[in-house]
Design a protein around this motif. Structure first.
Motif, PDB file in Angstrom:
ATOM      1  N   UNK A   1      -5.598  18.286  62.374  1.00 32.20           N
ATOM      2  CA  UNK A   1      -6.543  19.118  61.626  1.00 32.20           C
ATOM      3  C   UNK A   1      -7.984  18.880  62.063  1.00 32.20           C
ATOM      4  N   UNK A   2      -8.210  17.813  62.847  1.00 36.38           N
ATOM      5  CA  UNK A   2      -9.554  17.509  63.299  1.00 36.38           C
ATOM      6  C   UNK A   2      -9.478  16.688  64.581  1.00 36.38           C
ATOM      7  N   UNK A   3     -10.392  16.979  65.501  1.00 33.36           N
ATOM      8  CA  UNK A   3     -10.513  16.200  66.731  1.00 33.36           C
ATOM      9  C   UNK A   3     -12.003  15.957  66.971  1.00 33.36           C
ATOM     10  N   UNK A   4     -12.395  14.700  67.018  1.00 36.06           N
ATOM     11  CA  UNK A   4     -13.797  14.320  67.168  1.00 36.06           C
ATOM     12  C   UNK A   4     -13.995  13.610  68.493  1.00 36.06           C
ATOM     13  N   UNK A   5     -14.970  14.062  69.264  1.00 36.96           N
ATOM     14  CA  UNK A   5     -15.278  13.480  70.580  1.00 36.96           C
ATOM     15  C   UNK A   5     -16.290  12.353  70.431  1.00 36.96           C
ATOM     16  N   UNK A   6     -15.865  11.211  69.913  1.00 37.49           N
ATOM     17  CA  UNK A   6     -16.757  10.059  69.741  1.00 37.49           C
ATOM     18  C   UNK A   6     -15.964   8.777  69.901  1.00 37.49           C
ATOM     19  N   UNK A   7     -16.668   7.712  70.286  1.00 34.65           N
ATOM     20  CA  UNK A   7     -16.029   6.407  70.413  1.00 34.65           C
ATOM     21  C   UNK A   7     -16.482   5.527  69.254  1.00 34.65           C
TER      22      UNK A   7
END
Length: 154
Positions: free
Chosen positions: A121-127
């Protein structure tokens, strides 16, 4: 509705269960020391070389097409997606959020099976792998909002 949040990079990962829409409970941790290793530590020998010309070495077809770090990252992504698959099969979660640097997020998506992929439901491009557990909700505020929105739509 149970939601898992995977926070990962090529060398470390944590799966959290989202409780009450805000609290994170650690489900499992993963470590991939090879994800931090130097390239010469990952290969046992130098790649073959083909000498062309006088005293000159030219890169040849014997050079690896994929770097050792990329191979290890792919193996780790496969390991993580296997754990997500097992969680789905055992009905541990209903929805999933992925948080990883862009390249590793792509590797995760490449390895997800279709059924697990439908649960994202969500994909975040962060480390955020090095962020302390108690600070994660602050960093994941946008992700938590997406999860909440998706829950209302279900």
């Amino acid at each position: 509705m149970e939601t898992w949040i995977l926070v990962a990079d090529a060398s470390r990962a944590r799966i959290f269960d989202l409780e009450d829409g805000q609290r994170l409970k650690l489900v499992r941790e993963f470590s991939n020391p090879k994800g931090r290793a130097r390239a010469q530590e990952l290969v046992s020998d130098e790649p073959g070389r083909l000498a062309k010309g006088k005293g000159r070495q030219v890169l040849s077809a014997m050079d690896p097409r994929t770097s050792p770090h990329e191979v290890e990252a792919k193996h780790f992504a496969a390991q993580l997606t296997h754990a997500l698959h097992d969680g789905r099969v055992h009905k541990k979660y209903d929805s999933l959020a992925l948080v990883a640097p862009p390249h590793f997020l792509g590797l995760l998506r490449d390895h997800l099976d279709a059924e697990v992929g439908k649960m994202v439901v969500s994909a975040t491009h962060s480390d955020y792998t090095h962020v302390a557990e108690h600070e994660l909700p602050h960093h994941l505020s946008d992700t938590l909002a997406e999860i909440s929105k998706a829950a209302k739509l279900r």
